[in-house]
Design a protein around this motif. Structure first.
Motif, PDB file in Angstrom:
ATOM      1  N   LEU A  91       0.848  -1.194   0.000  1.00  0.00           N
ATOM      2  CA  LEU A  91       0.000   0.000   0.000  1.00  0.00           C
ATOM      3  C   LEU A  91       0.888   1.250   0.000  1.00  0.00           C
ATOM      4  O   LEU A  91       1.950   1.254   0.607  1.00  0.00           O
ATOM      5  CB  LEU A  91      -0.790  -0.023   1.310  1.00  0.00           C
ATOM      6  CG  LEU A  91      -2.210   0.477   1.338  1.00  0.00           C
ATOM      7  CD1 LEU A  91      -3.076  -0.376   0.418  1.00  0.00           C
ATOM      8  CD2 LEU A  91      -2.763   0.375   2.758  1.00  0.00           C
ATOM      9  N   PRO A  93       1.803   4.530   1.584  1.00  0.00           N
ATOM     10  CA  PRO A  93       1.515   5.114   2.905  1.00  0.00           C
ATOM     11  C   PRO A  93       0.677   6.385   2.785  1.00  0.00           C
ATOM     12  O   PRO A  93       0.876   7.194   1.879  1.00  0.00           O
ATOM     13  CB  PRO A  93       2.910   5.435   3.465  1.00  0.00           C
ATOM     14  CG  PRO A  93       3.833   4.525   2.747  1.00  0.00           C
ATOM     15  CD  PRO A  93       3.251   4.358   1.375  1.00  0.00           C
ATOM     16  N   ASP A 117       4.414  -3.945  14.768  1.00  0.00           N
ATOM     17  CA  ASP A 117       3.527  -3.383  13.740  1.00  0.00           C
ATOM     18  C   ASP A 117       2.990  -4.554  12.913  1.00  0.00           C
ATOM     19  O   ASP A 117       3.706  -5.134  12.103  1.00  0.00           O
ATOM     20  CB  ASP A 117       4.338  -2.403  12.863  1.00  0.00           C
ATOM     21  CG  ASP A 117       3.540  -1.898  11.663  1.00  0.00           C
ATOM     22  OD1 ASP A 117       2.304  -1.904  11.717  1.00  0.00           O
ATOM     23  OD2 ASP A 117       4.188  -1.480  10.677  1.00  0.00           O
ATOM     24  N   CYS A 124       6.201   1.269   6.763  1.00  0.00           N
ATOM     25  CA  CYS A 124       6.178   2.708   7.095  1.00  0.00           C
ATOM     26  C   CYS A 124       5.979   2.983   8.582  1.00  0.00           C
ATOM     27  O   CYS A 124       6.716   3.791   9.166  1.00  0.00           O
ATOM     28  CB  CYS A 124       5.137   3.437   6.249  1.00  0.00           C
ATOM     29  SG  CYS A 124       3.454   2.860   6.425  1.00  0.00           S
ATOM     30  N   ILE A 125       5.018   2.314   9.220  1.00  0.00           N
ATOM     31  CA  ILE A 125       4.728   2.614  10.629  1.00  0.00           C
ATOM     32  C   ILE A 125       5.895   2.182  11.513  1.00  0.00           C
ATOM     33  O   ILE A 125       6.405   2.945  12.337  1.00  0.00           O
ATOM     34  CB  ILE A 125       3.419   1.916  11.078  1.00  0.00           C
ATOM     35  CG1 ILE A 125       2.235   2.421  10.248  1.00  0.00           C
ATOM     36  CG2 ILE A 125       3.182   2.118  12.561  1.00  0.00           C
ATOM     37  CD1 ILE A 125       0.932   1.662  10.503  1.00  0.00           C
ATOM     38  N   ASN A 185      -2.349  -1.014  10.995  1.00  0.00           N
ATOM     39  CA  ASN A 185      -3.274  -0.406  10.032  1.00  0.00           C
ATOM     40  C   ASN A 185      -3.736  -1.566   9.157  1.00  0.00           C
ATOM     41  O   ASN A 185      -3.228  -1.767   8.071  1.00  0.00           O
ATOM     42  CB  ASN A 185      -2.552   0.658   9.201  1.00  0.00           C
ATOM     43  CG  ASN A 185      -3.441   1.210   8.098  1.00  0.00           C
ATOM     44  OD1 ASN A 185      -4.658   1.119   8.182  1.00  0.00           O
ATOM     45  ND2 ASN A 185      -2.830   1.763   7.062  1.00  0.00           N
TER      46      ASN A 185
HETATM   47  N1  GLN Z   1       1.162  -0.611   7.497  1.00  0.00           N
HETATM   48  C1  GLN Z   1       1.077  -0.268   6.123  1.00  0.00           C
HETATM   49  C2  GLN Z   1       0.487   1.111   5.961  1.00  0.00           C
HETATM   50  O1  GLN Z   1      -0.015   1.664   6.890  1.00  0.00           O
HETATM   51  C3  GLN Z   1       0.292  -1.303   5.339  1.00  0.00           C
HETATM   52  C4  GLN Z   1      -1.109  -1.451   5.820  1.00  0.00           C
HETATM   53  C5  GLN Z   1      -1.845  -2.572   5.088  1.00  0.00           C
HETATM   54  O2  GLN Z   1      -1.249  -3.278   4.272  1.00  0.00           O
HETATM   55  N2  GLN Z   1      -3.101  -2.715   5.382  1.00  0.00           N
HETATM   56  O3  GLN Z   1       0.511   1.692   4.915  1.00  0.00           O
END
Ligand code: GLN
Length: 278
Positions: A91, A93, A117, A124-125, A185
């Motif tokens: 994804l 960010p 995470d 990213c996080i 996330n």
């Molecule tokens: N942790 C990553 C982000 O926040 C990917 C999140 C995800 O793949 N749902 O962009």
């Protein structure tokens, strides 16, 4: 021979239907010619751009015209001021996710902290927390090996030490227990609305990173029941949520015995982060 002016004009016209078409053309020109904004302005009408750079630019504009997000073309993305590589395995960010990072950093100022995470994607996080929180142990996990390779490279690029686990949620996390913090996330889009997303997202970003199943809550259920086994008593859970999911996720957390539930809004004033304590 073309100048920056000719090329920008050409790109701007090609991308005029896109919401940010003019800006995208400018950014792609900077990227393809490897210049910054002052250089572009200084040599705007006098530059003689090489055939190689012209081709790179035209190919990029053509891709952008199909709806491919800018970041997947340039492979450059920025998160909390950090530069990250991205491609279609992860994804892109989002600014809204920075709210999650800022909340974790604001609440947890000590360095002697361990944090996981979950669904790390590009990393990213985890990387932002390692960089700015200087926490003792930062871990990241994802089901996608391709994503983990990107996250690993991004961690190295930003000079932080993170241990990554290839794991379907909590399944393969081994002895990663007694943590201070879990952040995530997770995918949270309802499957039925997936088709209504912007082309950029729907046709280019990984569905596995977005789709939260029928009611969008699949991963919150898994996290609500699993996170407490990996946190110590008093450990904290921070989750990004969809703007309309705060009450449903609050209920899930309450049912699973989490306390001190707090909901934080994003920059547009929408509910975006929910935190709680085990
Ligand atoms: N942790 C990553 C982000 O926040 C990917 C999140 C995800 O793949 N749902 O962009």
């Amino acid at each position: 021979m073309s100048t920056y002016y000719d090329l920008f004009d050409e790109g701007r016209i090609a991308l005029f239907k896109l919401q940010e078409g003019e800006n995208d053309a400018r950014l792609l020109l900077l990227w393809a010619c490897d210049i910054d904004m002052p250089q572009l302005l200084t040599d705007y009408t006098t530059s003689q751009v090489s055939e190689e750079k012209i081709k790179k630019y035209r190919d990029a504009v053509a891709l952008r015209k199909t709806g491919m997000p800018l970041q997947y073309i340039t492979h450059e993305s920025n998160f909390c001021g950090l530069e990250l590589y991205v491609d279609e395995n992860v994804l892109i960010p989002r600014f809204d996710t920075e709210v999650l990072v800022e909340k974790v950093l604001a609440d947890n100022k000590e360095n002697d902290i361990t944090v996981l995470d979950l669904c790390t994607g590009s990393g990213c996080i985890a990387i932002a927390l390692a960089k700015f929180g200087r926490y003792r142990g930062v871990y990241g996990s994802d089901i996608s090996r391709a994503a983990l390779e990107i996250a690993d490279a991004n961690a190295e690029r930003n000079g932080v030490d993170i241990t990554f686990y290839e794991s379907d949620m909590f399944n393969e996390l081994g002895d990663l227990r007694n943590l201070d913090i879990i952040v995530s996330n997770p995918p949270y889009i309802r499957s039925a609305v997936f088709g209504e997303l912007m082309t950029e997202v729907r046709d280019h970003e990984p569905r596995i990173a977005l789709d939260g199943d029928e009611d969008g809550l699949k991963f919150y259920r898994i996290i609500a029941s699993g996170a407490r086994e990996h946190l110590h008593k008093g450990g904290k859970l921070y989750l990004e949520i969809g703007y309309d999911q705060a009450e449903e996720v609050r209920k899930l957390l309450e049912e699973n015995g989490y306390r001190n539930i707090e909901i934080i809004k994003d920059l547009s004033g929408l509910d975006r982060v929910i935190c709680s304590t085990v």
